[in-house]
Design an enzyme around this catalytic site. Structure first.
Site: not given
Length: 256
Positions: A102, A165, A197
């Site tokens: 991430d 995300k 996300k």
């Protein structure tokens, strides 16, 4: 997918959950607890999301080929490290056993108009983890403007993101439905298989269901699955387990 009850929403949200501990006081014992909590009587979370320094420890606990994946964060949370440092951080995380990366984009540079900085960062990290799922964090609460959120999404997708995300969970405004709408529209427009996300501020099944409904209305039926949608949360699991065990569902709220 059409959810008909809080229990169905809870069960589905569990399968999409990146159970997160990115607290500053996290330690080995907390990672052991997280790995245990991710495996519930009702099924497993999709992944745990942890600091890079704990990846090897988590891999030792979960072993290889486990249904719970290990995600870690790089260029986190400020998004302001040099590309070379982030690449090395990524390579070490993969070597330690991370399945998913991430990555925080240099969002302050994007806000200043430097789109190339975003492209360079994402492309470099993509090259450093070619077999890993790459989730790119935009920090939408800082970008604020819907057009800038959309543009950040486009840049991340073009540079090789597998997911986009919303947030780190470390700023005052994290996931919002408004940001989610901009990001999902960018995914749809790309015509690529890119995941989404939302992270931060999702702590109840009612919160989660709002995002699931938005995603389905934007992306169409049968799009929602762990390979295209995750929740980043630390406290959502408590409400999921409460609902699945028969407790009343909590109302939508905020808090990472």
């Amino acid at each position: 997918m059409e959810l008909h009850s809080p229990r169905e929403a809870a069960s589905f949200a569990l399968s999409l959950l990146d159970l997160t501990n990115l607290r500053d006081d996290c330690d080995d014992a907390a990672i052991e607890t997280l790995c245990t909590r991710a495996q519930t009587p009702y099924g497993a979370a999709a992944a745990i999301c942890i600091w890079p320094r704990f990846v090897a420890h988590a891999r030792g606990i979960l072993g290889h080929g486990h249904k719970v994946r290990i995600a870690t964060v790089v260029n986190f949370p400020g998004g302001d490290l040099p590309v070379a440092s982030v690449v090395e951080e990524t390579r070490q995380a993969v070597e330690d056993g991370a399945d998913e990366i991430d990555l925080v984009i240099p969002y302050r540079k994007l806000m200043a108009g430097d789109e190339q900085a975003v492209t360079d960062m994402v492309e470099a990290v993509r090259a450093a983890c070619p077999q890993s799922c790459l989730k790119v964090i935009l920090e939408t609460g800082e970008l604020k403007d819907a057009s800038l959120v959309g543009r950040g999404s486009e840049l991340a997708i073009a540079a090789g993101a597998d997911f986009i995300k919303t947030s780190t969970g470390k700023v005052s405004v994290n996931a919002t439905l408004e940001a989610a709408d901009s990001m999902l529209r960018a995914i749809r427009a790309s015509k690529k298989r890119i995941g989404f996300k939302p992270a931060g501020g999702i702590s109840t099944v009612a919160d989660a269901d709002l995002y699931l409904r938005l995603a389905e209305s934007t992306m169409g039926p049968n799009w929602l699955m762990p390979s295209t949608f995750r929740f980043g949360a630390s406290s959502l699991l408590d409400d999921i387990l409460g609902v699945l065990s028969g407790a009343p569902a909590s109302r939508a709220s905020t808090g990472y």
